[in-house]
Scaffold this motif. Structure first.
Motif, PDB file in Angstrom:
ATOM      1  N   PHE A 124       0.922  -1.225  -0.034  1.00 40.44           N
ATOM      2  CA  PHE A 124       0.203  -0.100   0.007  1.00 40.44           C
ATOM      3  C   PHE A 124       1.067   1.203  -0.083  1.00 40.44           C
ATOM      4  CE2 PHE A 124      -2.644  -3.389   1.955  1.00 40.44           C
ATOM      5  CZ  PHE A 124      -3.836  -3.373   1.151  1.00 40.44           C
ATOM      6  N   PRO A 125       1.608   1.769  -1.219  1.00 37.85           N
ATOM      7  CA  PRO A 125       2.459   2.496  -1.282  1.00 37.85           C
ATOM      8  C   PRO A 125       1.991   3.881  -1.068  1.00 37.85           C
ATOM      9  CG  PRO A 125       2.037   1.708  -3.163  1.00 37.85           C
ATOM     10  CD  PRO A 125       1.230   0.860  -2.591  1.00 37.85           C
ATOM     11  N   ILE A 126       0.755   4.418  -1.137  1.00 37.42           N
ATOM     12  CA  ILE A 126       0.081   5.608  -1.106  1.00 37.42           C
ATOM     13  C   ILE A 126      -0.835   5.800  -0.274  1.00 37.42           C
ATOM     14  CG2 ILE A 126      -0.793   7.600  -2.471  1.00 37.42           C
ATOM     15  CD1 ILE A 126       0.885   6.715  -4.852  1.00 37.42           C
ATOM     16  N   VAL A 127      -0.959   6.299   0.922  1.00 38.37           N
ATOM     17  CA  VAL A 127      -2.095   6.441   1.468  1.00 38.37           C
ATOM     18  C   VAL A 127      -2.429   7.994   1.952  1.00 38.37           C
ATOM     19  CG1 VAL A 127      -1.342   4.363   2.952  1.00 38.37           C
ATOM     20  CG2 VAL A 127      -0.491   6.578   3.783  1.00 38.37           C
ATOM     21  N   ALA A 128      -3.754   8.119   2.508  1.00 37.88           N
ATOM     22  CA  ALA A 128      -4.262   9.207   2.679  1.00 37.88           C
ATOM     23  C   ALA A 128      -4.395   9.362   4.189  1.00 37.88           C
ATOM     24  CB  ALA A 128      -5.624   9.757   1.912  1.00 37.88           C
ATOM     25  N   ILE A 129      -4.016  10.477   4.655  1.00 40.13           N
ATOM     26  CA  ILE A 129      -3.945  10.517   6.315  1.00 40.13           C
ATOM     27  C   ILE A 129      -4.832  11.879   6.595  1.00 40.13           C
ATOM     28  CG2 ILE A 129      -2.691  11.129   8.519  1.00 40.13           C
ATOM     29  CD1 ILE A 129      -0.199   9.674   7.007  1.00 40.13           C
ATOM     30  N   THR A 130      -5.806  11.816   7.337  1.00 40.96           N
ATOM     31  CA  THR A 130      -6.737  12.725   7.761  1.00 40.96           C
ATOM     32  C   THR A 130      -5.988  13.681   8.861  1.00 40.96           C
ATOM     33  OG1 THR A 130      -7.997  11.433   9.289  1.00 40.96           O
ATOM     34  CG2 THR A 130      -8.785  11.729   7.351  1.00 40.96           C
ATOM     35  N   THR A 131      -5.934  14.944   8.807  1.00 40.04           N
ATOM     36  CA  THR A 131      -5.439  15.827   9.641  1.00 40.04           C
ATOM     37  C   THR A 131      -6.350  16.176  10.860  1.00 40.04           C
ATOM     38  OG1 THR A 131      -6.085  17.783   8.486  1.00 40.04           O
ATOM     39  CG2 THR A 131      -3.834  16.781   7.927  1.00 40.04           C
ATOM     40  N   GLY A 132      -7.461  15.973  10.717  1.00 40.10           N
ATOM     41  CA  GLY A 132      -8.497  16.377  11.922  1.00 40.10           C
ATOM     42  C   GLY A 132      -9.209  17.597  11.703  1.00 40.10           C
ATOM     43  N   THR A 133      -8.834  18.367  10.622  1.00 34.75           N
ATOM     44  CA  THR A 133      -9.516  19.773  10.515  1.00 34.75           C
ATOM     45  C   THR A 133     -10.390  19.342   9.203  1.00 34.75           C
ATOM     46  OG1 THR A 133      -7.536  20.216   8.774  1.00 34.75           O
ATOM     47  CG2 THR A 133      -7.344  21.094  11.207  1.00 34.75           C
ATOM     48  N   ARG A 134     -11.489  20.537   9.269  1.00 33.22           N
ATOM     49  CA  ARG A 134     -12.251  20.314   7.912  1.00 33.22           C
ATOM     50  C   ARG A 134     -12.214  21.580   7.130  1.00 33.22           C
ATOM     51  NH1 ARG A 134     -16.262  16.488   8.653  1.00 33.22           N
ATOM     52  NH2 ARG A 134     -16.178  15.522  10.792  1.00 33.22           N
ATOM     53  N   HIS A 135     -12.571  21.181   5.925  1.00 36.05           N
ATOM     54  CA  HIS A 135     -12.557  22.550   4.877  1.00 36.05           C
ATOM     55  C   HIS A 135     -13.921  23.394   5.217  1.00 36.05           C
ATOM     56  CE1 HIS A 135      -9.065  21.468   2.605  1.00 36.05           C
ATOM     57  NE2 HIS A 135      -9.539  20.176   2.649  1.00 36.05           N
ATOM     58  N   ALA A 136     -14.275  24.422   4.562  1.00 35.55           N
ATOM     59  CA  ALA A 136     -15.217  25.108   4.753  1.00 35.55           C
ATOM     60  C   ALA A 136     -16.682  24.458   4.214  1.00 35.55           C
ATOM     61  CB  ALA A 136     -15.282  26.419   4.009  1.00 35.55           C
ATOM     62  N   ASP A 137     -16.305  23.395   3.233  1.00 30.25           N
ATOM     63  CA  ASP A 137     -17.683  22.515   2.822  1.00 30.25           C
ATOM     64  C   ASP A 137     -17.859  21.337   3.580  1.00 30.25           C
ATOM     65  OD1 ASP A 137     -15.480  21.027   2.186  1.00 30.25           O
ATOM     66  OD2 ASP A 137     -16.066  20.795   0.291  1.00 30.25           O
ATOM     67  N   GLY A 138     -17.161  21.345   4.782  1.00 29.66           N
ATOM     68  CA  GLY A 138     -17.301  20.248   5.743  1.00 29.66           C
ATOM     69  C   GLY A 138     -16.304  19.085   5.426  1.00 29.66           C
ATOM     70  N   SER A 139     -15.470  18.784   4.284  1.00 32.36           N
ATOM     71  CA  SER A 139     -14.979  17.666   3.961  1.00 32.36           C
ATOM     72  C   SER A 139     -13.852  17.716   4.890  1.00 32.36           C
ATOM     73  CB  SER A 139     -14.686  17.547   2.553  1.00 32.36           C
ATOM     74  OG  SER A 139     -13.875  18.686   2.196  1.00 32.36           O
ATOM     75  N   ARG A 140     -12.976  16.688   5.106  1.00 33.80           N
ATOM     76  CA  ARG A 140     -11.879  16.488   5.944  1.00 33.80           C
ATOM     77  C   ARG A 140     -10.611  17.130   5.177  1.00 33.80           C
ATOM     78  NH1 ARG A 140     -12.197  14.816  11.147  1.00 33.80           N
ATOM     79  NH2 ARG A 140     -14.017  13.826  11.530  1.00 33.80           N
ATOM     80  N   ALA A 141      -9.594  17.518   5.903  1.00 30.17           N
ATOM     81  CA  ALA A 141      -8.412  17.867   5.080  1.00 30.17           C
ATOM     82  C   ALA A 141      -7.439  16.685   5.159  1.00 30.17           C
ATOM     83  CB  ALA A 141      -7.596  18.864   5.788  1.00 30.17           C
ATOM     84  N   THR A 142      -6.918  16.344   3.983  1.00 26.21           N
ATOM     85  CA  THR A 142      -6.172  15.004   3.774  1.00 26.21           C
ATOM     86  C   THR A 142      -4.730  15.345   3.441  1.00 26.21           C
ATOM     87  OG1 THR A 142      -6.866  14.290   1.913  1.00 26.21           O
ATOM     88  CG2 THR A 142      -8.027  13.342   3.968  1.00 26.21           C
ATOM     89  N   LEU A 143      -3.722  14.208   3.695  1.00 23.74           N
ATOM     90  CA  LEU A 143      -2.604  14.242   3.249  1.00 23.74           C
ATOM     91  C   LEU A 143      -2.181  13.046   2.516  1.00 23.74           C
ATOM     92  CD1 LEU A 143      -0.485  15.580   6.333  1.00 23.74           C
ATOM     93  CD2 LEU A 143      -1.184  17.115   4.506  1.00 23.74           C
ATOM     94  N   ARG A 144      -1.700  13.135   1.209  1.00 20.71           N
ATOM     95  CA  ARG A 144      -1.160  12.101   0.593  1.00 20.71           C
ATOM     96  C   ARG A 144       0.109  11.740   0.753  1.00 20.71           C
ATOM     97  NH1 ARG A 144      -3.914  10.719  -4.681  1.00 20.71           N
ATOM     98  NH2 ARG A 144      -1.938   9.939  -5.115  1.00 20.71           N
ATOM     99  N   VAL A 145       0.659  10.565   1.319  1.00 23.19           N
ATOM    100  CA  VAL A 145       2.092  10.328   1.605  1.00 23.19           C
ATOM    101  C   VAL A 145       2.483   8.843   0.814  1.00 23.19           C
ATOM    102  CG1 VAL A 145       3.497   9.609   3.433  1.00 23.19           C
ATOM    103  CG2 VAL A 145       1.639  11.178   3.937  1.00 23.19           C
ATOM    104  N   THR A 146       3.639   9.118   0.336  1.00 24.05           N
ATOM    105  CA  THR A 146       3.956   7.992  -0.417  1.00 24.05           C
ATOM    106  C   THR A 146       5.177   7.129   0.570  1.00 24.05           C
ATOM    107  OG1 THR A 146       5.809   9.315  -1.541  1.00 24.05           O
ATOM    108  CG2 THR A 146       3.513   8.830  -2.650  1.00 24.05           C
TER     109      THR A 146
END
Length: 59
Positions: free
Chosen positions: A17-39
């Protein structure tokens, strides 16, 4: 029932599983979560182990 052994060597650090999405815990203005893509730094996003480099030892 036994599983088939994969033909390609899977990276031992990311288990294929070389690329994962990690949630940061914060949310955008539209309510979706902010994520980071890590390889994976070992396989650099391929999911496969690199072959060992040949090293000449001795004379």
């Amino acid at each position: 029932m036994p599983q088939h052994t994969p033909t390609a060597r899977i990276c031992r650090d990311c288990d294929g599983f070389p690329i994962v999405a990690i949630t940061t815990g914060t949310r955008h203005a539209d309510g979706s979560r902010a994520t980071l893509r890590v390889t994976c730094p070992t396989c650099q996003g391929t999911g496969r182990a690199r072959p060992a480099a040949l090293v000449r030892a001795g004379r």
